[in-house]
Design a protein around this motif. Structure first.
Motif, mmCIF file in Angstrom:
data_model
loop_
_atom_site.group_PDB
_atom_site.id
_atom_site.type_symbol
_atom_site.label_atom_id
_atom_site.label_comp_id
_atom_site.label_asym_id
_atom_site.label_seq_id
_atom_site.Cartn_x
_atom_site.Cartn_y
_atom_site.Cartn_z
ATOM 1 N N PRO A 27 0.810 -1.216 0.000
ATOM 2 C CA PRO A 27 0.000 0.000 0.000
ATOM 3 C C PRO A 27 0.845 1.268 0.000
ATOM 4 C CG PRO A 27 0.040 -0.910 2.207
ATOM 5 C CD PRO A 27 0.782 -1.865 1.306
ATOM 6 N N GLU A 28 2.109 1.178 0.367
ATOM 7 C CA GLU A 28 3.033 2.311 0.271
ATOM 8 C C GLU A 28 4.423 1.728 0.045
ATOM 9 O OE1 GLU A 28 4.023 2.881 5.028
ATOM 10 O OE2 GLU A 28 2.944 4.448 3.977
ATOM 11 N N PRO A 29 5.341 2.511 -0.510
ATOM 12 C CA PRO A 29 6.703 1.997 -0.691
ATOM 13 C C PRO A 29 7.295 1.524 0.643
ATOM 14 C CG PRO A 29 6.431 4.020 -1.918
ATOM 15 C CD PRO A 29 5.181 3.847 -1.079
ATOM 16 N N HIS A 30 7.949 0.397 0.605
ATOM 17 C CA HIS A 30 8.458 -0.247 1.810
ATOM 18 C C HIS A 30 9.424 0.654 2.577
ATOM 19 C CE1 HIS A 30 8.756 -3.796 4.205
ATOM 20 N NE2 HIS A 30 10.055 -3.890 4.068
ATOM 21 N N ILE A 31 10.317 1.314 1.856
ATOM 22 C CA ILE A 31 11.310 2.170 2.520
ATOM 23 C C ILE A 31 10.611 3.330 3.228
ATOM 24 C CG2 ILE A 31 11.838 3.563 0.463
ATOM 25 C CD1 ILE A 31 14.357 2.489 3.164
ATOM 26 N N TRP A 32 9.534 3.839 2.642
ATOM 27 C CA TRP A 32 8.793 4.940 3.263
ATOM 28 C C TRP A 32 8.185 4.487 4.588
ATOM 29 C CZ3 TRP A 32 8.912 9.829 3.353
ATOM 30 C CH2 TRP A 32 7.863 10.570 3.868
ATOM 31 N N GLY A 33 7.627 3.281 4.603
ATOM 32 C CA GLY A 33 7.071 2.745 5.838
ATOM 33 C C GLY A 33 8.139 2.558 6.911
ATOM 34 N N LYS A 34 9.319 2.080 6.503
ATOM 35 C CA LYS A 34 10.415 1.884 7.463
ATOM 36 C C LYS A 34 10.898 3.226 8.010
ATOM 37 C CE LYS A 34 10.945 -2.600 7.181
ATOM 38 N NZ LYS A 34 10.783 -3.518 8.280
ATOM 39 N N LYS A 36 9.161 5.986 8.289
ATOM 40 C CA LYS A 36 8.138 6.483 9.212
ATOM 41 C C LYS A 36 8.232 5.761 10.555
ATOM 42 C CE LYS A 36 4.260 6.037 7.056
ATOM 43 N NZ LYS A 36 2.907 6.124 6.468
ATOM 44 N N TRP A 37 8.527 4.482 10.508
ATOM 45 C CA TRP A 37 8.673 3.695 11.726
ATOM 46 C C TRP A 37 9.847 4.212 12.552
ATOM 47 C CZ3 TRP A 37 9.289 -2.375 11.549
ATOM 48 C CH2 TRP A 37 9.052 -2.899 12.816
ATOM 49 N N ILE A 38 10.952 4.480 11.887
ATOM 50 C CA ILE A 38 12.143 5.010 12.581
ATOM 51 C C ILE A 38 11.861 6.406 13.127
ATOM 52 C CG2 ILE A 38 14.516 5.786 12.244
ATOM 53 C CD1 ILE A 38 14.798 3.425 10.237
ATOM 54 N N ALA A 39 11.195 7.245 12.325
ATOM 55 C CA ALA A 39 10.869 8.600 12.781
ATOM 56 C C ALA A 39 9.918 8.577 13.980
ATOM 57 C CB ALA A 39 10.247 9.401 11.634
ATOM 58 N N GLY A 40 9.126 7.522 14.078
ATOM 59 C CA GLY A 40 8.201 7.390 15.194
ATOM 60 C C GLY A 40 8.832 6.792 16.436
ATOM 61 N N GLY A 41 10.127 6.591 16.414
ATOM 62 C CA GLY A 41 10.822 6.080 17.590
ATOM 63 C C GLY A 41 11.389 4.686 17.435
ATOM 64 N N ALA A 42 11.112 4.028 16.320
ATOM 65 C CA ALA A 42 11.629 2.682 16.032
ATOM 66 C C ALA A 42 11.251 1.683 17.119
ATOM 67 C CB ALA A 42 13.133 2.720 15.815
ATOM 68 N N ASN A 43 10.060 1.839 17.673
ATOM 69 C CA ASN A 43 9.602 0.927 18.719
ATOM 70 C C ASN A 43 9.433 -0.485 18.169
ATOM 71 O OD1 ASN A 43 9.480 3.083 20.495
ATOM 72 N ND2 ASN A 43 7.355 3.532 19.963
ATOM 73 N N ASP A 44 9.990 -1.460 18.879
ATOM 74 C CA ASP A 44 9.878 -2.881 18.544
ATOM 75 C C ASP A 44 10.550 -3.264 17.226
ATOM 76 O OD1 ASP A 44 8.433 -3.323 20.902
ATOM 77 O OD2 ASP A 44 6.541 -2.831 19.887
ATOM 78 N N MET A 45 11.484 -2.462 16.721
ATOM 79 C CA MET A 45 12.216 -2.849 15.516
ATOM 80 C C MET A 45 13.234 -3.919 15.874
ATOM 81 S SD MET A 45 12.861 0.440 13.053
ATOM 82 C CE MET A 45 13.445 -0.495 11.663
ATOM 83 N N GLN A 46 13.232 -4.975 15.105
ATOM 84 C CA GLN A 46 14.174 -6.076 15.296
ATOM 85 C C GLN A 46 15.364 -5.881 14.350
ATOM 86 O OE1 GLN A 46 13.521 -8.413 17.679
ATOM 87 N NE2 GLN A 46 11.721 -7.164 18.145
ATOM 88 N N ALA A 47 16.378 -6.723 14.508
ATOM 89 C CA ALA A 47 17.570 -6.636 13.651
ATOM 90 C C ALA A 47 17.209 -6.827 12.185
ATOM 91 C CB ALA A 47 18.604 -7.674 14.086
ATOM 92 N N ASP A 49 14.482 -5.935 10.719
ATOM 93 C CA ASP A 49 13.874 -4.689 10.245
ATOM 94 C C ASP A 49 14.939 -3.653 9.891
ATOM 95 O OD1 ASP A 49 11.161 -5.535 10.597
ATOM 96 O OD2 ASP A 49 11.431 -5.221 12.751
ATOM 97 N N TRP A 50 15.988 -3.580 10.706
ATOM 98 C CA TRP A 50 17.080 -2.646 10.410
ATOM 99 C C TRP A 50 17.813 -3.070 9.135
ATOM 100 C CZ3 TRP A 50 17.251 1.963 12.393
ATOM 101 C CH2 TRP A 50 16.677 2.194 13.632
#
Length: 82
Positions: A27-34, A36-47, A49-50
């Motif tokens: 539904p959106e480019p994958h990098i854009w979602g990632k 946004k996730w990082i900008a939101g604090g990267a909560n619960d990001m696993q290795a 995901d990085w």
């Protein structure tokens, strides 16, 4: 030396940005979602995901590198003319 030709190939980097850099597109480019996730604090990001962020972001980093090198060469050529 052949490897450097690949990293400096504008066409290859542009295709990588449009394909790998944006995939999957919906539904959106994958990098854009990632990002946004990082900008939101990267909560619960696993290795993984990085790594995924780096994997999809690498073409964009290469594009920024090429733009920087092109700008640098333009500045240097203008300085030589003076």
């Amino acid at each position: 030396m052949y490897n450097m030709k690949i990293w400096n190939n504008w066409q290859l980097v542009a295709v990588a940005c449009v394909t790998l850099g944006l995939a999957p597109f919906f539904p959106e480019p994958h990098i854009w979602g990632k990002l946004k996730w990082i900008a939101g604090g990267a909560n619960d990001m696993q290795a993984l995901d990085w790594f995924d962020t780096l994997f999809h972001g690498l073409p964009w980093l290469l594009l920024l590198r090429l733009l920087f090198l092109k700008g640098l060469s333009l500045v240097q050529s203008k300085e030589q003319k003076i």
